[in-house]
Write a protein that holds these residues in place. Structure first.
Motif: not given
Length: 566
Positions: A150, A169, A177, A260, A270
């Protein structure tokens, strides 16, 4: 003899007056820290309050006496008779500190203008929040933050997917996620006297025990700056935990803890992948205690929610459902062991604010067919989501796109509210199926249905049929504190319009809009403050807003324009 009879009648009447003294008044709304029977009292010196109702003109309180008892009925503290007409913010002033995690009873009686006492009120309850040592559960999930790849920091606003930041991302682990189920079975060996659960599921969670959903709140715990504050909730499970086999289940979603992106996005941030903290404290009738905590012995499995984003919507594949997953006896041999992760940076605190809930519902006011789609006018602009019942074949997909506006051809328009945002549902094909989103909401009046038809339509296509649909108005459950009505309908309608706009933006924070940003712009609080307080009881909600402001304040003292500041 006549004088004696008159005196006797007078004495009888006087005696009746004394006996009925307590009957002239009744107690209402017994609160501790602004809440009736709270499960999480953060203060070690809690404050109490009550309302008085009397049929007698001029009745007034001149004194009170407050009593706190333990759960067995033994007196812990008696205030004695206090000469005061105050009935709110009455503090506990006992010498001994109330026990962390302990439940208590309390009651009150008052004296009137003639120094006549009432009977004791009915008993009410409160529970002191546990201390840090008692919150001994671990944070668990499907993947650790350090393994999720992340991006760090918060500087990801309106980042194009094709940019260098956007690439970061796209390279995150998909499991980081993913909405997941978590479950744990346990056996209660004896008769239950008391059972309570403390839980924080980040970003948001849905809790169940033995196959039954616990609570009716939405988006718990409330949003916060998770590097500063993380909230947990409490639920009374005394009636739910049974002697013998039990199973606790938790469904986790992302919320603002793990935004996200995907589809429309205002920003990306995040604090980690979905994670769970949970503790059940059980007291048996023989006085012994037992604890069930989140630890490495739990299992997880991907849930049917295949996509969930505060900014993008939610997708659900009913073919992935696992009936009975949160009940005893379910075969979880194909489930995976959880991983234990580090706790979030923020301090774990009890959520004492009023929660967000489904508060109102609206049905179709008008429908029209535009091309292959159906557009439904639900008659009310609101914040929330649709809930529907559908029947169709296994694997069929329907899409619901929501918006505040429509185009000239009747199709929905998300130009000003942020898009694409939609809900997609894949049918399992078993009789009628009912669904609603769990972890995402939007501001809308219109619903565009693609891939399905209305039950009353003359559409001959072999596609799923919507049997029922409604809009769920979701907002903070702070109680109304005032109302307005006049002989002028223009004023009445204007007031209702404003109040509904407040409701749509009264979530975990006061937002500026319920769709494209959903952020806590502080002018919504300080500019609208008087109007908010005239219309809603914010005694429990306002301290949460102040905590958000404290958490967002910079080291140099500057208060940011948004709190929480993501």
């Amino acid at each position: 003899m006549k004088k004696v009879l008159i005196l006797l009648i007078a004495a009888i009447n006087f005696g009746c007056s004394l006996n009925n003294s307590s009957g002239r008044v009744s107690f209402g709304r017994l609160v501790c820290e602004y809440e009736e029977s709270p499960l999480l009292v953060e203060e070690q010196t809690p404050r109490f309050g009550w309302q008085l109702h009397s049929t007698e003109n001029g009745f007034g309180q001149t004194a009170y006496e407050l009593e706190i008892l333990d759960i067995k009925g033994n007196t812990v503290w008696l205030s004695g008779k206090i000469q005061s007409d105050e009935s709110q913010h009455i503090p506990y002033t006992g010498k001994d500190q109330l026990g962390a995690g302990e439940q208590y009873q309390w009651r009150v009686r008052i004296w009137d203008n003639n120094d006549k006492s009432t009977s004791w009120s009915e008993k009410s309850f409160f529970r002191i929040a546990p201390d840090k040592k008692q919150l001994n559960a671990l944070w668990i999930g499907a993947i650790k933050r350090e393994d999720s790849n992340l991006p760090g920091g918060r500087n990801y606003h309106n980042v194009p997917d094709s940019s260098e930041k956007g690439q970061l991302w796209r390279e995150t682990d998909p499991l980081s996620r993913r909405s997941i189920y978590l479950r744990k079975s346990f056996k209660a060996q004896k008769r239950i006297e008391d059972a309570i659960i403390y839980i924080s599921g980040l970003g948001h969670y849905e809790l169940s025990l033995n196959g039954k959903k616990i609570g009716n709140d939405q988006y718990n715990p409330l949003w916060s700056d998770y590097d500063k504050t993380v909230y947990y909730n409490a639920y009374d499970l005394t009636e739910g935990v049974k002697k013998g086999d039990n199973t606790v289940g938790v469904l986790l979603g992302n919320g603002f803890y793990n935004e996200q992106g995907g589809r429309y996005k205002k920003m990306q941030v995040s604090f980690g992948p979905p994670t769970l903290f949970l503790k059940i404290s059980i007291t048996y009738t023989d006085g012994t205690k037992e604890e069930i905590i989140s630890d490495k012995n739990w299992k997880y499995s991907p849930s049917p929610i295949v996509f969930n984003s505060m900014y993008g919507g939610e997708d659900y594949d009913a073919r992935l459902e696992q009936p009975g997953w949160d009940t005893p006896g379910f075969d979880d041999s194909q489930w995976l062991p959880v991983v234990v992760d580090n706790a979030p940076n923020g301090e774990l605190k009890p959520q004492t604010s009023t929660p967000v809930r489904e508060m109102e519902y609206f049905s179709i006011k008008e429908s029209m067919k535009t091309g292959e789609s159906y557009v439904l006018d639900m008659g009310q602009n609101l914040s929330g989501y649709p809930a529907f019942t559908v029947k169709g074949k296994r694997g069929d997909k329907i899409r619901l796109t929501v918006a505040e506006r429509i185009n000239d051809d009747g199709s929905i328009n998300q130009t000003q509210s942020g898009g694409p945002y939609y809900y997609e549902y894949t049918l399992k094909g078993e009789s009628e199926e009912t669904w609603q989103p769990r972890f995402s909401y939007y501001g809308f009046r219109y619903i565009q249905v693609d891939g399905a038809k209305l039950s009353e339509s003359e559409d001959n296509r072999d596609i799923p049929v919507i049997k029922a649909i409604k809009s769920c108005f979701v907002y903070n459950s702070a109680e109304p504190a005032g109302s307005f009505h006049s002989s002028n309908e223009i004023f009445n309608n204007a007031h209702n319009l404003i109040v509904n706009a407040i409701k749509s933006n009264m979530q975990a924070v006061f937002t500026d809009c319920p769709h494209r940003e959903k952020l806590g712009w502080l002018e919504e609080v300080h500019l609208n403050g008087p109007g908010l307080y005239y219309n809603f009881n914010l005694a429990r909600f306002a301290p949460k807003i102040m905590q958000d402001i404290r958490d967002a304040q910079l080291p140099n003292g500057l208060v940011t324009s948004i709190a929480p500041e993501y």
